[in-house]
Motif scaffolding. Structure first.
Motif, PDB file in Angstrom:
ATOM      1  N   PHE A  63      -4.226 -68.932  23.661  1.00 48.47           N
ATOM      2  CA  PHE A  63      -3.504 -70.120  24.133  1.00 48.47           C
ATOM      3  C   PHE A  63      -3.851 -70.413  25.588  1.00 48.47           C
ATOM      4  CE2 PHE A  63       0.076 -72.268  26.137  1.00 48.47           C
ATOM      5  CZ  PHE A  63       0.161 -73.396  25.332  1.00 48.47           C
ATOM      6  N   MET A  64      -3.993 -69.367  26.382  1.00 49.21           N
ATOM      7  CA  MET A  64      -4.319 -69.537  27.798  1.00 49.21           C
ATOM      8  C   MET A  64      -5.687 -70.182  27.986  1.00 49.21           C
ATOM      9  SD  MET A  64      -2.738 -65.908  29.070  1.00 49.21           S
ATOM     10  CE  MET A  64      -3.421 -65.969  30.711  1.00 49.21           C
ATOM     11  N   MET A  65      -6.530 -70.071  26.987  1.00 46.39           N
ATOM     12  CA  MET A  65      -7.874 -70.651  27.063  1.00 46.39           C
ATOM     13  C   MET A  65      -7.879 -72.152  26.796  1.00 46.39           C
ATOM     14  SD  MET A  65      -9.928 -67.613  25.061  1.00 46.39           S
ATOM     15  CE  MET A  65     -11.274 -68.690  24.651  1.00 46.39           C
ATOM     16  N   ILE A  66      -6.842 -72.659  26.177  1.00 48.38           N
ATOM     17  CA  ILE A  66      -6.817 -74.061  25.782  1.00 48.38           C
ATOM     18  C   ILE A  66      -6.469 -74.954  26.964  1.00 48.38           C
ATOM     19  CG2 ILE A  66      -5.691 -75.784  24.323  1.00 48.38           C
ATOM     20  CD1 ILE A  66      -5.094 -73.514  22.339  1.00 48.38           C
ATOM     21  N   SER A  67      -7.231 -76.000  27.107  1.00 46.27           N
ATOM     22  CA  SER A  67      -6.894 -77.031  28.087  1.00 46.27           C
ATOM     23  C   SER A  67      -6.907 -78.377  27.364  1.00 46.27           C
ATOM     24  CB  SER A  67      -7.895 -77.039  29.242  1.00 46.27           C
ATOM     25  OG  SER A  67      -9.153 -77.480  28.797  1.00 46.27           O
ATOM     26  N   GLU A  68      -6.358 -79.358  27.996  1.00 46.43           N
ATOM     27  CA  GLU A  68      -6.277 -80.675  27.357  1.00 46.43           C
ATOM     28  C   GLU A  68      -7.657 -81.195  26.971  1.00 46.43           C
ATOM     29  OE1 GLU A  68      -4.585 -85.122  28.282  1.00 46.43           O
ATOM     30  OE2 GLU A  68      -3.613 -83.425  29.261  1.00 46.43           O
ATOM     31  N   GLU A  69      -8.675 -80.834  27.724  1.00 48.16           N
ATOM     32  CA  GLU A  69     -10.038 -81.277  27.420  1.00 48.16           C
ATOM     33  C   GLU A  69     -10.543 -80.706  26.092  1.00 48.16           C
ATOM     34  OE1 GLU A  69      -9.472 -79.695  30.658  1.00 48.16           O
ATOM     35  OE2 GLU A  69      -8.833 -81.703  31.244  1.00 48.16           O
ATOM     36  N   ASP A  70      -9.945 -79.606  25.650  1.00 46.17           N
ATOM     37  CA  ASP A  70     -10.351 -78.981  24.387  1.00 46.17           C
ATOM     38  C   ASP A  70      -9.758 -79.668  23.164  1.00 46.17           C
ATOM     39  OD1 ASP A  70     -11.743 -76.910  25.736  1.00 46.17           O
ATOM     40  OD2 ASP A  70      -9.871 -75.806  25.992  1.00 46.17           O
ATOM     41  N   ASP A  73      -9.224 -86.226  20.930  1.00 43.80           N
ATOM     42  CA  ASP A  73      -8.468 -87.379  21.436  1.00 43.80           C
ATOM     43  C   ASP A  73      -7.307 -87.772  20.529  1.00 43.80           C
ATOM     44  OD1 ASP A  73     -10.008 -87.582  23.716  1.00 43.80           O
ATOM     45  OD2 ASP A  73     -11.364 -89.083  22.859  1.00 43.80           O
ATOM     46  N   ASP A  74      -7.525 -87.702  19.222  1.00 42.93           N
ATOM     47  CA  ASP A  74      -6.467 -88.121  18.308  1.00 42.93           C
ATOM     48  C   ASP A  74      -5.314 -87.108  18.213  1.00 42.93           C
ATOM     49  OD1 ASP A  74      -8.149 -86.302  16.926  1.00 42.93           O
ATOM     50  OD2 ASP A  74      -7.533 -87.121  15.001  1.00 42.93           O
ATOM     51  N   LYS A  75      -5.446 -85.951  18.853  1.00 36.38           N
ATOM     52  CA  LYS A  75      -4.397 -84.920  18.836  1.00 36.38           C
ATOM     53  C   LYS A  75      -3.766 -84.699  20.215  1.00 36.38           C
ATOM     54  CE  LYS A  75      -5.552 -83.650  14.608  1.00 36.38           C
ATOM     55  NZ  LYS A  75      -5.124 -84.502  13.565  1.00 36.38           N
ATOM     56  N   LYS A  76      -4.289 -85.349  21.242  1.00 39.14           N
ATOM     57  CA  LYS A  76      -3.811 -85.101  22.600  1.00 39.14           C
ATOM     58  C   LYS A  76      -2.337 -85.452  22.795  1.00 39.14           C
ATOM     59  CE  LYS A  76      -8.105 -85.021  25.032  1.00 39.14           C
ATOM     60  NZ  LYS A  76      -8.931 -85.432  26.126  1.00 39.14           N
ATOM     61  N   GLU A  77      -1.882 -86.488  22.150  1.00 34.30           N
ATOM     62  CA  GLU A  77      -0.479 -86.873  22.296  1.00 34.30           C
ATOM     63  C   GLU A  77       0.440 -85.759  21.778  1.00 34.30           C
ATOM     64  OE1 GLU A  77       2.565 -90.415  20.959  1.00 34.30           O
ATOM     65  OE2 GLU A  77       0.422 -90.866  21.067  1.00 34.30           O
ATOM     66  N   VAL A  78       0.093 -85.203  20.631  1.00 33.00           N
ATOM     67  CA  VAL A  78       0.882 -84.113  20.065  1.00 33.00           C
ATOM     68  C   VAL A  78       0.802 -82.884  20.981  1.00 33.00           C
ATOM     69  CG1 VAL A  78       1.081 -82.523  18.110  1.00 33.00           C
ATOM     70  CG2 VAL A  78       0.603 -84.937  17.710  1.00 33.00           C
ATOM     71  N   TYR A  79      -0.381 -82.595  21.478  1.00 35.32           N
ATOM     72  CA  TYR A  79      -0.563 -81.463  22.395  1.00 35.32           C
ATOM     73  C   TYR A  79       0.333 -81.615  23.625  1.00 35.32           C
ATOM     74  CZ  TYR A  79      -2.784 -78.351  25.780  1.00 35.32           C
ATOM     75  OH  TYR A  79      -3.015 -77.392  26.729  1.00 35.32           O
ATOM     76  N   LYS A  80       0.348 -82.804  24.189  1.00 34.63           N
ATOM     77  CA  LYS A  80       1.161 -83.049  25.376  1.00 34.63           C
ATOM     78  C   LYS A  80       2.648 -82.852  25.086  1.00 34.63           C
ATOM     79  CE  LYS A  80      -2.009 -86.252  27.617  1.00 34.63           C
ATOM     80  NZ  LYS A  80      -2.220 -87.647  28.055  1.00 34.63           N
ATOM     81  N   ILE A  81       3.057 -83.135  23.876  1.00 33.25           N
ATOM     82  CA  ILE A  81       4.458 -82.954  23.485  1.00 33.25           C
ATOM     83  C   ILE A  81       4.771 -81.466  23.273  1.00 33.25           C
ATOM     84  CG2 ILE A  81       6.146 -83.375  21.640  1.00 33.25           C
ATOM     85  CD1 ILE A  81       4.716 -86.135  21.256  1.00 33.25           C
ATOM     86  N   LEU A  82       3.885 -80.754  22.598  1.00 35.23           N
ATOM     87  CA  LEU A  82       4.145 -79.362  22.231  1.00 35.23           C
ATOM     88  C   LEU A  82       3.877 -78.358  23.341  1.00 35.23           C
ATOM     89  CD1 LEU A  82       2.707 -79.252  18.610  1.00 35.23           C
ATOM     90  CD2 LEU A  82       5.105 -79.354  19.312  1.00 35.23           C
TER      91      LEU A  82
END
Length: 103
Positions: A63-70, A73-82
Motif C-alpha cells: 500500500f505504501m508503494m501506491i501513489s495516485e499516479e499508479d 484515470d477511471d479509478k482515481k476518484e474512488v482512490y481519492k475517496i478510499l
C-alpha cells in the motif's frame, strides 16, 4: 514509489542500518543495496523476512508503494475517496501516525 524506497524509509524510521537489516535477513549488504536501489526485485521469502524485521505486514508495504499516479484515470476518484479511510485504518491498527508509517 518503488519497493526499495519504501524499504529505505522503513529502515530509517526503525533506526536500523542497511548492514543491520541485511544481517537479520541473512543477505549481504550488497544484495540488500540492490533491492533498495531497484536493481533487484526481492524474492517473496526475502520480502517476508524484511517485513518481519521492519515489523510491517506485506500488504502495508505494498500500500505504501501506491501513489495516485499508479491509479488508472477511471479509478482515481474512488482512490481519492478510499485512501484517507485506509490510511486512518492503518494508523489505528498499528498505533502509529502517518509520518512514522508512510514517510
Amino acid at each position: 514509489m518503488e519497493i526499495g524506497q519504501v524499504i529505505r524509509s522503513l529502515i530509517k524510521k526503525r533506526g536500523l542500518t542497511q548492514k543491520e537489516l541485511a544481517s537479520k535477513i541473512d543477505k549481504s549488504t550488497t544484495a540488500l543495496s540492490q533491492i533498495i536501489n531497484g536493481a533487484y526485485e526481492p524474492k517473496p521469502e526475502t520480502l517476508d523476512k524484511i517485513c518481519t524485521v521492519l515489523n510491517v505486514p506485506k500488504p502495508i508495504l505494498y500500500f505504501m508503494m501506491i501513489s495516485e499516479e499508479d491509479i488508472p484515470d477511471d479509478k482515481k476518484e474512488v482512490y481519492k475517496i478510499l485512501e484517507p479511510s485506509i490510511k486512518e485504518f492503518i494508523f489505528s491498527v498499528f498505533g502509529s501516525n502517518q509520518t512514522e508509517v508512510l514517510n
